[in-house]
Structures are given as structure tokens and as C-alpha cells.
Design an enzyme around this catalytic site. Structure first.
Site, PDB file in Angstrom:
ATOM      1  N   HIS A 460      24.183   5.810  -6.550  1.00 41.97           N
ATOM      2  CA  HIS A 460      25.098   4.900  -5.862  1.00 41.97           C
ATOM      3  C   HIS A 460      26.305   5.645  -5.300  1.00 41.97           C
ATOM      4  CE1 HIS A 460      23.516   1.041  -8.017  1.00 41.97           C
ATOM      5  NE2 HIS A 460      22.727   1.475  -7.061  1.00 41.97           N
ATOM      6  N   ARG A 567      11.349  -2.882   2.389  1.00 38.69           N
ATOM      7  CA  ARG A 567      11.221  -2.831   0.928  1.00 38.69           C
ATOM      8  C   ARG A 567      11.290  -4.260   0.382  1.00 38.69           C
ATOM      9  NH1 ARG A 567      15.139   1.279   2.149  1.00 38.69           N
ATOM     10  NH2 ARG A 567      14.305   3.392   1.819  1.00 38.69           N
ATOM     11  N   GLU A 698       1.890   8.737  -1.551  1.00 38.33           N
ATOM     12  CA  GLU A 698       3.007   9.211  -2.365  1.00 38.33           C
ATOM     13  C   GLU A 698       2.544   9.815  -3.680  1.00 38.33           C
ATOM     14  OE1 GLU A 698       5.554   5.855  -3.237  1.00 38.33           O
ATOM     15  OE2 GLU A 698       3.873   4.475  -3.081  1.00 38.33           O
ATOM     16  N   ASP A 722       8.541  10.369  -3.628  1.00 40.67           N
ATOM     17  CA  ASP A 722       7.638  10.391  -4.781  1.00 40.67           C
ATOM     18  C   ASP A 722       6.590  11.484  -4.649  1.00 40.67           C
ATOM     19  OD1 ASP A 722       8.596   8.567  -6.629  1.00 40.67           O
ATOM     20  OD2 ASP A 722       7.695   6.852  -5.621  1.00 40.67           O
ATOM     21  N   CYS A 769       7.926   7.736   5.809  1.00 39.51           N
ATOM     22  CA  CYS A 769       9.028   6.814   5.536  1.00 39.51           C
ATOM     23  C   CYS A 769       9.929   7.314   4.429  1.00 39.51           C
ATOM     24  CB  CYS A 769       8.504   5.416   5.200  1.00 39.51           C
ATOM     25  SG  CYS A 769       7.454   5.361   3.724  1.00 39.51           S
TER      26      CYS A 769
END
Length: 848
Positions: A460, A567, A698, A722, A769
Site C-alpha cells: 500500500h 479484477r 501464470e 505470479d 496483464c
């Protein structure tokens, strides 16, 4: 095996055709520049012999190069020694980077003037990229402009062997060019030919511009002139020998007779700004950019807490007041947030204030006679420790959020104000770890950036730093905490480096770079709506990664060509019950309507699981959530969850070009079962046509089996985040491994390359992506590997589109093949940086 392609070259003008051997100039007649033909002109307009992009046009107008979509490069040179005319007698009709058609007029020239003032009007057309050709007409005699003259045999270029391992680049001494007209075609050809004799990677530098020294056209594009100072750099096994040879060649005039040969020496050769290792601390980029300033250490404020309380009722009331005040402060931060991502961070903090588990723990301690401060701190610290111990990056991030919220409430209970730090101008903050609250409250008039030991590139704090435009590095070694306040540092977040006691040259270079970056930023914003087409006309779709309607609308204003990743889990997380069908359908339809029927919308089905738990989906505790029930595995175990989502997504069919994407697929059986459920839901709704169905690549298993998946999907989208951590077995948020968990690692690149190859063999498209698509440095690499779509962070759409427009696809393919043979992410990044410096003309940002 590659199939040869035929390409006809047309006569660029009318005149008498003569063999190249008869040209009275050895550089041309001996084919140093390339094979081709010569015409003694009877017309006065030079036209394009093939369709392509103007890759170079000399300022003097006497020479021009065209590169076609397959990488064929043709140079045309009007007259001999016409560079001495300094442009007189020539009128350029096209500009560098412009696409032209075969037969299009390129240059008009005054034949009478040139005949009087130059050695010859003989005009050359040379294939400098090396393709063999056969004649379509007699090799001598009259020709008419536009007449087919030769047929080229073009074979797809395939790298035969990996690029040689390169070490640190060596630089020559600066050389002042004594050539009267700089490195025009003839001396440039001699120089390029000599450079090709070495295996090292070699570049010619002029001020801030660089050119591949083995490319004649690239050298000519530098537009060097008499008196210009140039340098040669080389990296590779024979770099030192290359430097010595090429420096001497430049000094002697590269085959031209020069009256003065001047070499300028300085006390030390200019080298890459790479101080000794002890003066550079390395971490990972949390927010891009670079800056220079003085160290300000930020230490955690220690609070003295009394354990005994003054009565349960008093302590409960004090805690309640502090929670209410904290909620109000967080709401103000949400209101001031400049985007959905920032607002969501403080919304999550507000939800922690209402967490029943935390409140119950604190209340139980207060009932035992503890103070509100002691009870609250004990509850938050115990829960944060639990989160950290579960091995989940997401829960570790929640632990950091909880520590931030815990400190905020604790200070309010104790009536303690934040320690006021008098920040000097040009501060670079150094800390073990900053909190989201601290980051959001930074005075950006004084704070230029920060560097921390803890945190990750997806934390964050990193999100808030990017929103504020502050360069930031995380994952630095703990020794950074020993730096003296006031000591000078250069923070290069793009490279993940903190330079201690930087030299003046590095600081000045940073100032120049920042000025250019600002000019570039303004340029890319002004051209955000232009298509993302390479210089040689190859279109790449640049779309957005989003998690809200607001982000979809913002993406369209910044030139997004669609949504490459919606998402969908934003509808499911941070709530106590599943979203209703109506809420889901309404949200998907709103996003699709914002895009319109001509743009693509790729909705990823629910990607939650052990690392992103849902409160209303009971799940057993997992030792390693990243290897547990995630993504499609969880949804197929609870098929009604997936059916409900399919039904809601299908409600927006027809409002946009709908695609559905399945996350974490590793087996064909998962894809087939999901397709069956989708078909059943579409049939129940009476839909005649299914949306496109694809999978995320991924997991290495999916990439290695892409040839088996490709016939059964409509597209692939590569999630590099990932894919990288699963391939390298490294947590990308691990403070000691984050810098190594790099998507530019050759192993990851090879998986991308094999995925693209398998998809294209079956006529399917491939997007990226993951975060890699949002790095401008990666653009030529991904294009060269054959990626068809880049789905990027919304604010970066204009910059990524601009990066596409600055490259040639054929060059991208060459650099991609080269880096696949390297052995580390560091080598790949350095090769791409050199490529960028050599091929992207930053003066483009000043045009238009």
C-alpha cells in the site's frame, strides 16, 4: 524452417542502369555498405523502391533509408560527394519515421546544380540489411522510375546462437570528429564494417544520443558533423580491443582524408555512473523515478503505555472515542485520495476499526482491568503477528495496515501528537518501514522520495508513493538505517539503487534526465489518443488493468483501447456476504457501457483463495496459501459460485467485445469443465453466441503446456507477477528476495516466448496483464517476443503507447532474441537499456 519471401524493388528514378563495380568510389563499388545498383539519372525525383518506414533521412537531403515490415533496409544515395553541398539542390518531401508506399516521392533534386557542384550524379540503391537478390531486368541499359528491377530473397531472421555474455561497458576517450561532413555514408560504412568484426556489443555516443555501431543507418541517424565529440562503448569478451581499434579509426577519419586529426583527452574517461559497490545500496523499485537530496531518518515513535485501567466503563469510553476520531481522520484521507486505489487503502483501514475480533480481544482485556491503550495495543499486535506468520503476502500487507491503524488509535487514546519533524528542503526519507498514513501525509514540497528496509513493490505504501509521484525503493539492506542525517544521496528508483555520496557528474546527469522526463511526460499525455503503432506500422493494443467503473472511465480518457483485465474480486472482498446477481450484473454492464461495443472487455473470474480469503466462503487453513485453493481451483470446488458469476458477466454481452478469463489454470480438465459451465449458463439465458474464453498463463505448467491449451482457448493473457514468483520460487514481496524476483529473468522470458509461439501457431492472440507490461523498458522485449496486447496500470497507458510508437518491430525482434540467451535479469535489463539509448531518439518528445 523459414520460408523465403519475395520482395520486388522498383527503380527509384529514371536513367541509365550501370553495374555497381563501375562506380568510381571504392566504398560503394566494393560493397562495404551493401549490394545493389547504380543509376545515372535522367529524372529529378527520387521515389521509394518499396513500402516501409523512413528509418533515416540525412539533414542535407542527399541520402535516405527505408525499412520495410520484414526488416529489409534499403539506402539511396544521390550523387557522389554530394554531402559537401550541405543540402543545396535537394528538397526533402518526407520525414524520418514516416510510412511511405512504393513509388512515393521522397526527394526532389536540381540535377543541373548537382552536376556543376558535385563529383557525380550517379545515384546508388543499396540493400544494407544484406538480403541477396536476382535481377528482373537487364543489368544495364535504360530504366524507368517505378520499373521492377530486382527481386529480394527475404528469410525470417532467427538467432542462431545466444548473444555473448557481456560484462561492464568500457568507454573510449572522447574523439573530436575531423571529417568535414561528420560520419556520412562512406565513413559510417567503414566504421560499421570494422565494428562488425568484433563480438562485443558496441555503441557510438554523441552527447545524450547513442547508435548501434554495427548499423550504418543508426550511425547516420546520429547526424554527426565536423567538430562533434563522440565516444565508443563496448561490452563483451573483445571489448578492449574493439575500443582501441575503433577509437583509432575515428581519429584517422574512417577512410576519409582529414586535414586535422584531433583527440581530446580528459583526466579520466567518462564511464557509466556506477560507483563502487560499497557506495551503492540495492533494493527494489516501489515507485519509479529518480531524485537527489539529503537523508532524513524516520524512526518509529515509541509510546509509553500504562497496563492498569481506571475502570472498565472509563476505558471502554476512551477506546470508543479514539476509534471514532480515527474513523473521521481516515474518512478525510479517503476524501482527499486522488484515485480508487488510494481511497480503497483507507477504506480498508476504516474496516479494521470495526473488526469484531479486534474489538472483542480489546474488550476482554479491559474487562480484566487493563487500560484501553494496553488492551488495544495487545489486540492489534497479536493479530498482526498472526498475519505475518501465515506466509501470505496479502496477509503480511494486512499486518502492516493493522500496525498503522493500531498506532493511529493508540496515539489518540494517549493524547499524543505525531512527533514534529522539521523537514529540510530536498529531503529523502530513510526508514525501516513507512506506514500508509505517514506516506499519505508527506509534504511533497519538501520530500523528494524515500527508501525503506521493509515493504514490497506491491504494498500500500508503494501504491501511495506512485500516486504522489514520489520515487521510492524498498527492500534495502539494514545498513541504510545507519546513514547520517544530512548526508547526500542519489535515489535511482528505476534501477532500485541508492547511491551514497554521488559525484557531481551523476547529479548533473540526474538533473538533465529529470528535465527530459518531464518534457516526455507532457508529450505522451498530449498524444495519448494516438494509436500504439510501431515506426514500421505494427499495431499493438494497449488496454487497462482495472478494478472499478471509475478506473474504466479514466482509462478511456487516457487513450486506453479497452480493458485487458477487470479484477472481478473487487466485488467480493472486504464484505460479509456475496454480491447479489443484480449488483454484479449492474457493475459489469456499467463497465462494458463505458467502453462501448468496439472495445474489448476481459473479465477475470474470481481470483481468491487462501491468500485472498472471503469471509463468507469457509476454507480450511493452509500452510502455503499460494500453493493451495486459489482461483479456478476454488471456483470449480464451489461451482455455484462460478455459475453465478458467469450468469452476471453474460448480462453485459453485446455492450462491449466480451472476453472471460480464467485464473490459475494448470490442467486442461479445469478449462473444459469451466467452459461446460459457461455454455450451460449461456444456454439458459438463450444466448446464441458465447463470449471469448481464455486463460491466464501464470503457472509454469500452463506455459509449458501452452501448445495443448492453445487449440481449446480463444486467447492467453500472461500474468507475469505470479509467473515470475512460481518460476523462480521467490516471493516478490519478500524484503530480501524482492530485487531478485524479477520478471526480466531469462527463464520467465523463455516461458513467455514459448507461450506466444504456441498461441500463434493456432491463430490465437496473447496479452500480458502483469506488472511487466507497465514497464516501458519491457515494451520492445514483449513486442519482439510477439505479444499482441499490453494491459497496463491506468495512469501508465500514455507512456506505454508512446514507447510502442518509438520502436521498429524488426529491431524489437532482434533484441528479444538476443536477451533470451543471457543468464540473468540484470543482464537483460542492461541490454534493454543500451537498446533504448541506441534506438529511441528522445528529441521526439519535443516534436508536434
Amino acid at each position: 524452417m523459414a520460408t523465403p519471401q519475395q520482395l520486388q524493388l522498383l527503380a527509384p528514378l529514371s536513367g541509365v542502369l550501370m553495374p555497381l563495380d563501375q562506380v568510381p568510389d571504392p566504398v560503394f563499388s566494393t560493397r562495404v555498405i551493401g549490394d545493389g545498383l547504380c543509376i545515372d539519372p535522367t529524372s529529378q525525383t527520387l521515389s521509394a523502391p518499396l513500402a516501409g518506414v523512413i528509418s533515416n533521412v540525412q539533414a542535407s537531403g542527399h541520402a535516405i533509408s527505408i525499412t520495410d515490415d520484414n526488416g529489409v533496409q534499403v539506402l539511396m544515395h544521390i550523387g557522389l560527394d554530394t554531402v559537401n553541398l550541405a543540402g543545396k539542390g535537394f528538397t526533402r518531401l518526407v520525414e524520418e519515421g514516416q510510412r511511405v508506399e512504393a513509388g512515393q516521392a521522397l526527394i526532389e533534386f536540381d540535377a543541373d546544380y548537382i552536376a556543376l557542384h558535385a563529383r557525380s550524379l550517379l545515384t546508388l540503391m543499396l540493400v544494407v540489411s544484406g538480403e541477396p537478390f536476382t535481377w528482373l531486368s537487364p543489368e544495364t541499359g535504360m530504366v524507368e522510375g517505378g520499373q521492377p528491377l530486382v527481386s529480394l530473397h527475404c528469410v525470417e531472421r532467427i538467432a542462431d546462437e545466444p548473444a555473448p555474455e557481456e560484462g561492464e561497458a568500457l568507454f573510449s576517450k572522447p574523439v573530436t570528429l575531423a571529417n568535414p561532413n561528420g560520419l556520412h555514408a562512406r565513413p559510417a560504412a567503414v566504421f560499421a564494417q570494422a565494428a562488425k568484426g568484433f563480438s562485443a556489443s558496441i555503441y557510438l555516443h554523441k552527447q545524450q544520443e547513442s547508435a548501434n555501431a554495427k548499423s550504418l543507418v543508426a550511425i547516420m541517424a546520429l547526424q554527426t558533423a565536423f567538430g562533434d565529440t563522440v565516444q565508443v562503448s563496448a561490452a563483451g569478451q573483445d571489448a578492449e580491443k574493439a575500443i582501441d581499434t575503433l577509437e583509432a579509426l575515428l581519429t584517422s577519419g574512417c577512410g576519409e582524408t582529414v586535414s586535422v586529426s584531433v583527440s581530446v583527452s580528459v583526466s579520466a574517461p567518462v564511464e557509466a555512473l556506477e560507483p563502487s559497490s560499497s557506495k551503492v545500496l540495492r533494493g527494489v523499485c516501489a515507485s519509479p523515478g529518480s531524485t537527489f537530496g539529503q537523508v532524513v531518518q524516520i524512526a518509529e515513535q515509541r509510546l509509553e503505555v500504562s497496563e492498569p485501567g481506571r475502570g472498565a466503563q472509563v476505558e471502554r469510553e476512551q477506546l470508543a472515542r479514539a476509534l471514532a476520531q480515527a474513523d473521521l481522520a481516515l474518512q478525510l484521507l479517503r476524501n482527499k485520495a486522488t484515485g480508487d486505489a488510494q481511497a480503497e487503502i483507507f477504506k480498508a483501514h476504516q474496516e479494521l476499526l470495526e473488526d469484531p475480533s479486534l474489538l472483542d480481544q480489546a474488550d476482554a482485556l479491559i474487562s480484566e482491568g487493563k487500560s484501553a491503550a494496553f488492551a488495544w495495543r495487545a489486540a492489534t499486535e497479536a493479530t498482526a503477528a498472526l498475519f505475518k506468520g501465515l506466509g501470505s503476502a496479502l496477509l503480511a500487507e494486512r499486518a502492516a495496515d493493522l500496525a498503522d491503524v493500531g498506532q493511529r488509535v493508540l496515539m489518540l487514546i494517549l493524547g499524543v501528537q505525531d512527533q514534529a519533524i522539521e523537514l529540510p528542503e530536498g529531503a529523502i526519507l530513510i526508514a525501516d518501514q513507512l506506514t500508509p498514513s505517514q506516506t499519505a501525509g508527506l509534504d511533497t514540497r519538501k520530500v523528494l522520495g524515500f527508501a525503506t528496509v521493509g515493504g514490497g513493490a506491491t504494498s500500500h505504501v508503494a501504491i501511495l508513493a506512485r500516486a504522489a509521484g514520489l520515487p521510492a525503493i524498498c527492500g534495502l539492506p539494514a545498513q541504510v538505517l545507519a546513514l547520517r542525517n544530512g548526508s547526500l544521496v542519489l535515489l535511482d528508483a528505476d534501477k532500485g539503487e541508492l547511491h551514497l555520496d554521488p559525484e557531481l557528474a551523476a547529479i548533473e546527469q540526474l538533473r538533465v534526465d529529470r528535465q527530459r522526463q518531464e518534457q516526455r511526460h507532457q508529450h505522451v499525455l498530449a498524444h495519448a489518443m494516438q494509436a500504439a503503432c510501431t515506426r514500421d506500422g505494427h499495431h499493438v493494443e494497449v488496454t487497462a488493468n482495472i478494478a472499478s467503473l471509475g478506473e474504466a472511465e479514466q482509462a478511456m480518457t487516457l487513450g486506453g483501447e479497452g480493458v485487458g483485465l477487470l479484477r472481478s474480486e473487487f466485488l467480493y472482498l472486504d464484505r460479509n456476504h456475496a454480491p447479489s446477481h443484480e449488483e454484479q450484473a449492474r457493475t459489469y454492464s456499467a463497465v462494458a457501457s463505458a467502453l462501448g461495443p468496439s472495445r474489448s472487455l476481459v473479465v477475470r473470474t474470481l481470483d481468491v483463495g487462501g491468500d485472498k480469503p472471503l469471509a463468507y466462503v469457509p476454507m480450511a487453513s493452509e500452510t502455503n496459501p499460494f500453493l493451495g485453493m486459489r482461483g479456478i481451483r476454488l471456483c470449480l470446488e464451489r461451482p455455484q459460485l462460478l455459475r453465478d458469476q458467469f450468469k452476471a458477466i453474460l448480462a453485459c454481452a453485446g455492450l462491449a467485445r466480451l472476453h472471460i478469463m480464467l485464473p490459475m489454470v494448470t490442467q486442461l480438465s479445469e478449462l473444459r469443465l469451466a467452459r461446460q459451465l459457461l455454455e450451460e449458463e449461456a444456454l439458459a439465458l438463450g444466448l446464441d453466441e458465447l463470449p471469448k474464453l481464455g486463460i491466464m498463463i501464470e503457472v509454469p505448467a500452463a506455459a509449458l503446456m501452452a501448445d495443448l491449451f492453445a487449440p481449446e482457448v480463444d486467447f492467453f493473457s500472461i500474468g507475469t507477477n505470479d509467473l515470475t514468483q512460481y518460476t523462480l520460487a521467490m516471493d516478490r514481496d519478500h524484503p530480501r528476495l524482492a530485487a531478485q524476483a524479477d520478471s526480466f529473468h531469462p527463464s520467465v522470458l523463455r516461458l513467455i516466448a514459448s507461450t506466444v509461439k504456441a498461441a500463434h501457431a493456432h491463430g490465437k492472440w496473447v496479452g500480458v496483464c502483469g506488472a511487466m507490461a507497465s514497464e516501458t523498458l519491457a515494451v520492445p522485449l514483449l513486442l519482439g517476443l510477439g505479444v499482441d496486447e499490453l494491459s497496463v496500470s491506468v495512469p501508465l497507458i500514455p507512456a506505454i503507447k508512446a514507447a510502442v510508437r518509438e520502436v521498429d518491430l524488426v529491431d524489437c525482434q532482434a533484441i528479444a532474441q538476443q536477451v533470451l540467451g543471457l543468464d540473468s535479469a540484470e543482464q537483460v535489463r542492461e541490454a534493454l537499456r543500451l537498446y533504448h539509448e541506441a534506438t529511441v531518439d528522445n528529441s521526439l518528445i519535443l516534436e508536434n
